[in-house]
Design an enzyme around this catalytic site. Structure first.
Site, short mmCIF file in Angstrom:
data_model
loop_
_atom_site.label_atom_id
_atom_site.label_comp_id
_atom_site.label_asym_id
_atom_site.label_seq_id
_atom_site.Cartn_x
_atom_site.Cartn_y
_atom_site.Cartn_z
N SER A 41 -17.45 23.28 19.33
CA SER A 41 -18.11 24.53 18.26
C SER A 41 -17.64 25.86 18.93
O SER A 41 -17.19 26.12 20.09
CB SER A 41 -19.62 24.69 18.34
OG SER A 41 -19.94 25.66 17.77
N TYR A 89 -27.57 25.70 22.42
CA TYR A 89 -26.53 25.01 22.00
C TYR A 89 -25.26 25.51 22.42
O TYR A 89 -24.29 24.70 22.43
CB TYR A 89 -26.85 25.27 20.37
CG TYR A 89 -25.61 24.62 19.55
CD1 TYR A 89 -25.73 23.37 19.09
CD2 TYR A 89 -24.48 25.63 19.03
CE1 TYR A 89 -24.96 22.77 18.13
CE2 TYR A 89 -23.77 24.73 18.04
CZ TYR A 89 -23.91 23.38 17.88
OH TYR A 89 -22.87 22.92 17.06
#
Length: 270
Positions: A137, A150
């Site tokens: 990501s 995250y």
């Protein structure tokens, strides 16, 4: 890379990016095993592409070993391991922090990659090499205050891919990461309205799928490709950090030193 006849195992492939990559590879002639914990959606994706579905909780190393074994048994081997499964945390480190949720998210986002690489390697090496691509990501490349845990997961994945790249390349296995910004998947359900209000463009899944195909066709070992709206995907250019020097001023490059994970081992004091 010519995909016709290649065998791919894709985790988190019942929806979103994983399903998109599964359909794209199957459309290009690959044989695909769809791995997920959503049996209904996963089976539907597999049926739609003429592939095979297997239930696989990526937090369990035995489940990934079994998924690789099923892939090799059903299609004769493994050429591409797409480690895509991922979930958001939905919490910070304040009163909303929950240990069990944290461990579950870490298990999917990081452990699932570690276990997946370890499970896939023997099968890839048995074919003379192959490719591993991980869905990381942009949260692994830059600060993401809305979900710091995250970000920690994905930064760890990026570090793993960068470190494995030169190590596995010598065996004919290329490992890369794809680092998308916000894409139109279920993972942004809780923050979609906020993103829209902030003017953040939300990419179609097809944009991430196209980046995946580009990486599979031409990614160099250890590269982490960013994928952002209105920009062509390409490898992220990491700055070279200050490195160690020998007494005479020569730079020490561990990536080219020949050391492997078995080259140095810690020992307990006796």
């Amino acid at each position: 890379m010519e995909f016709t006849g290649k065998v791919a195992l894709i985790t988190g492939a019942a929806s979103g990016i994983g399903a998109g990559v599964a359909r794209a590879l199957a459309g290009l002639g690959a044989r695909v095993v769809v791995a997920d914990v959503d049996d209904t959606a996963g089976q539907a994706v597999a049926d739609g592409i003429g592939g095979r579905y297997t239930r696989c909780d990526v937090r369990d190393p035995d489940a990934l070993t079994a998924a690789v074994a099923l892939t090799a048994e059903h299609f004769g081997g493994l050429d591409l391991a797409i480690l895509n499964a991922g979930i958001s945390t939905g919490m910070g480190l304040g009163e909303d922090f929950d240990v069990e949720r944290y461990r579950a998210v870490m298990g999917v986002n990081l452990d699932g990659v570690v276990f997946g690489v370890r499970a896939a390697l023997p099968a890839l090496l048995a074919r003379g090499g192959g490719r591993i691509v991980v869905t990381a990501s942009m949260a692994g490349l830059m600060p993401v205050p809305i979900d710091p845990l995250y970000g920690a997961n994905k930064a760890a994945v990026v570090g793993l891919v960068r470190s494995l790249g030169p190590q596995l390349a010598a065996s004919g296995v290329t490992v890369n990461a794809v680092c998308p910004s916000f894409a139109d998947t279920a993972i942004i359900t809780g923050i979609r309205d906020g993103l829209t209000a902030a003017g953040m463009p939300i990419m179609p899944v097809s944009a991430v799928v196209d980046a995946y195909l580009a990486v599979l066709r031409g990614g160099e070992p250890g590269e982490c490709w960013f994928v952002q709206a209105n920009r062509a995907p390409e490898p992220f250019a990491f700055r070279t950090p200050p490195g160690p020097r020998t007494a005479d001023g020569a730079r020490v490059d561990l990536a080219r030193s020949g050391l492997t994970t078995g080259g140095t081992q810690s020992q307990e004091n006796t």
